[in-house]
Design an enzyme around this catalytic site. Structure first.
Site, PDB file in Angstrom:
ATOM      1  N   ARG A  80     -20.419 -25.453 -14.640  1.00  0.00           N
ATOM      2  CA  ARG A  80     -19.193 -25.040 -15.329  1.00  0.00           C
ATOM      3  C   ARG A  80     -18.312 -24.204 -14.409  1.00  0.00           C
ATOM      4  NH1 ARG A  80     -19.948 -22.334 -21.077  1.00  0.00           N
ATOM      5  NH2 ARG A  80     -20.491 -20.532 -19.790  1.00  0.00           N
ATOM      6  N   LYS A 183     -13.547 -21.309 -17.749  1.00  0.00           N
ATOM      7  CA  LYS A 183     -13.882 -19.910 -18.030  1.00  0.00           C
ATOM      8  C   LYS A 183     -13.090 -19.023 -17.075  1.00  0.00           C
ATOM      9  CE  LYS A 183     -17.967 -17.280 -19.394  1.00  0.00           C
ATOM     10  NZ  LYS A 183     -17.483 -16.894 -20.719  1.00  0.00           N
ATOM     11  N   GLU A 219     -12.009 -21.727 -31.573  1.00  0.00           N
ATOM     12  CA  GLU A 219     -13.261 -20.990 -31.386  1.00  0.00           C
ATOM     13  C   GLU A 219     -13.141 -19.552 -31.832  1.00  0.00           C
ATOM     14  OE1 GLU A 219     -14.790 -21.036 -27.379  1.00  0.00           O
ATOM     15  OE2 GLU A 219     -12.790 -21.220 -26.563  1.00  0.00           O
TER      16      GLU A 219
HETATM   17  N1  PLP Z   1     -16.334 -19.626 -25.827  1.00  0.00           N
HETATM   18  C1  PLP Z   1     -15.869 -18.646 -25.027  1.00  0.00           C
HETATM   19  C2  PLP Z   1     -14.410 -18.404 -24.996  1.00  0.00           C
HETATM   20  C3  PLP Z   1     -16.765 -17.902 -24.242  1.00  0.00           C
HETATM   21  O1  PLP Z   1     -16.325 -16.922 -23.466  1.00  0.00           O
HETATM   22  C4  PLP Z   1     -18.131 -18.189 -24.311  1.00  0.00           C
HETATM   23  C5  PLP Z   1     -19.076 -17.458 -23.471  1.00  0.00           C
HETATM   24  O2  PLP Z   1     -19.427 -17.854 -22.427  1.00  0.00           O
HETATM   25  C6  PLP Z   1     -18.572 -19.215 -25.150  1.00  0.00           C
HETATM   26  C7  PLP Z   1     -17.640 -19.901 -25.903  1.00  0.00           C
HETATM   27  C8  PLP Z   1     -20.012 -19.579 -25.237  1.00  0.00           C
HETATM   28  O3  PLP Z   1     -20.432 -20.285 -24.118  1.00  0.00           O
HETATM   29  P1  PLP Z   1     -21.928 -20.223 -23.608  1.00  0.00           P
HETATM   30  O4  PLP Z   1     -22.770 -20.645 -24.757  1.00  0.00           O
HETATM   31  O5  PLP Z   1     -21.995 -21.178 -22.496  1.00  0.00           O
HETATM   32  O6  PLP Z   1     -22.180 -18.825 -23.220  1.00  0.00           O
HETATM   33  C1  COI Z   2     -20.788 -14.974 -22.706  1.00  0.00           C
HETATM   34  O1  COI Z   2     -21.167 -15.285 -23.828  1.00  0.00           O
HETATM   35  O2  COI Z   2     -21.485 -15.026 -21.713  1.00  0.00           O
HETATM   36  C2  COI Z   2     -19.451 -14.516 -22.460  1.00  0.00           C
HETATM   37  O3  COI Z   2     -18.995 -14.742 -21.406  1.00  0.00           O
HETATM   38  C3  COI Z   2     -18.782 -13.753 -23.430  1.00  0.00           C
HETATM   39  C4  COI Z   2     -18.038 -12.680 -22.765  1.00  0.00           C
HETATM   40  C5  COI Z   2     -16.659 -13.002 -22.420  1.00  0.00           C
HETATM   41  C6  COI Z   2     -18.336 -11.326 -23.177  1.00  0.00           C
END
Ligand code: PLP
Ligand code: COI
Length: 339
Positions: A80, A183, A219
């Site tokens: 990612r 991200k 989201e």
């Molecule tokens: N959506 C956003 C905007 C996020 O910052 C995160 C965190 O990383 C997620 C969703 C969840 O992603 P993940 O499950 O890969 O941590």
């Molecule tokens: C995560 O879930 O790892 C995130 O990046 C959330 C964060 C922006 C606090």
């Protein structure tokens, strides 16, 4: 090291001993360096500072009953970050370099990995940004990749206690065809007004809608949204949300438990049809939602009326966390041990 009260840790920054860094110059990445400083020396004209050429990742290390340290699906975070780099024209961090950096920084800070059973974990934060100078709007020629770690507790107060969310109609976090699927820091800057206003009104976070029509769920602050109807798990399909690794894993777990799953648009109106809703992500894990409030219609969508999280998401939560900590077998091949 100060004595850390592991079980009462919140999701925040705590200094650890070391971080790792490497620099991309003249078209190549250098060797990984270990630092004990919390600071970076950054060029004042760097593109990361001026034009938001920056992306980050978030993953966790968990201590098992056997004392071993486990990482959850780190390759997905590496991929990612490559995708984010492509999205805003940064140098890509090769998967092997990403791996070397995260394993090294966890090992160096081993004593900060919270004990098994504390509910806390070691949050790993890889960061990539344009560190070379540009004054015109251009991608940088130099990049910095670094990783720090910090021990954390639950993102939302109360852990798996249901939290309330406020639908956001005033601000957009990300545009269709924008950077919502990457991200990158800019998305989080764009979400701040909504999140702070929601918190000031007593909500855990804001629930963003699609920017084009304001009709579908996007989201939930820094986490993906899901709804459950009977034995069915639904999560938004959108071109402006982050593809959550946690969400993808929950879908696999749900299917392995005989549930049906679907990624599709979820209209706001459909919120009244779910038995349970929740937010999921690395930081959020699975956070059950108690109520969702729509400020436009004053509609209140209520779940968990007894104050308890819904049983279906608790089953998913248990399985996910048990795999992460090593209490359940690694049946999907998601775990790497830090030796
Ligand atoms: N959506 C956003 C905007 C996020 O910052 C995160 C965190 O990383 C997620 C969703 C969840 O992603 P993940 O499950 O890969 O941590
Ligand atoms: C995560 O879930 O790892 C995130 O990046 C959330 C964060 C922006 C606090």
């Amino acid at each position: 090291m100060e004595n850390i009260e592991w079980s009462t840790l919140s999701f925040g920054y705590k200094k650890t001993d070391f971080n790792v860094r490497t620099y991309y110059r003249n078209g190549a990445w250098g060797n990984l360096e270990v630092s004990d400083s919390e600071y970076l020396q950054v060029h004042m004209a760097s593109t990361g500072l001026h034009y938001g050429q920056e992306a980050f990742e978030g993953l966790k290390a968990y201590r098992g009953k056997d004392g071993k340290i486990r990482l959850f699906r780190w390759e997905e975070n590496a991929k990612r970050m490559i995708n984010s780099a492509r999205g805003i024209l940064m140098a890509e961090v090769p998967v092997e370099l990403f791996k070397e950096a995260i394993f090294k920084v966890v090992k160096l800070n081993e004593k900060f990995v919270p004990p098994y059973g504390s509910g806390a974990s070691l949050y790993i934060r890889p960061l990539l940004f344009g560190s070379g100078p540009e004054v015109g709007v251009n991608p940088s020629k130099e990049y910095t990749f670094m990783v720090f770690v910090t021990p954390v507790g639950p993102y939302f107060k109360g852990g798996v206690k249901p939290v309330n969310m406020l639908i956001c109609r005033k601000y957009d976090r990300a545009a269709p065809h924008g950077t919502g699927t990457y991200k990158v820091g800019g998305n989080y800057a764009a979400s701040l007004r909504a999140i702070v206003e929601a918190r000031e009104e007593g909500y855990a976070n804001s629930l963003f809608l699609d920017a084009r029509e304001k009709k579908y769920i996007d989201e939930c602050g820094p986490a993906n949204f899901f709804g459950i109807k009977g034995n069915h798990y639904v999560t938004p399909k959108s071109d402006s949300i982050l593809p959550s690794i946690t969400n993808k894993s929950i879908i696999t777990i749900a299917e392995s438990m005989g549930m049906t799953t679907e990624r599709r648009k979820i209209a706001v109106d459909e919120l009244s049809e779910f038995d349970e809703t929740g937010a999921c992500g690395t930081a959020a894990v699975i956070s059950p939602i108690g109520k969702i409030i729509d400020p436009e219609t004053n509609k209140i969508y209520e779940y968990c009326r007894n104050g308890e999280p819904g049983p279906v998401q608790m089953k998913l939560y248990r399985k996910l966390v048990d795999i992460q900590t090593g209490d359940a077998p690694d049946e999907f091949g998601w775990i790497s041990i830090v030796e």
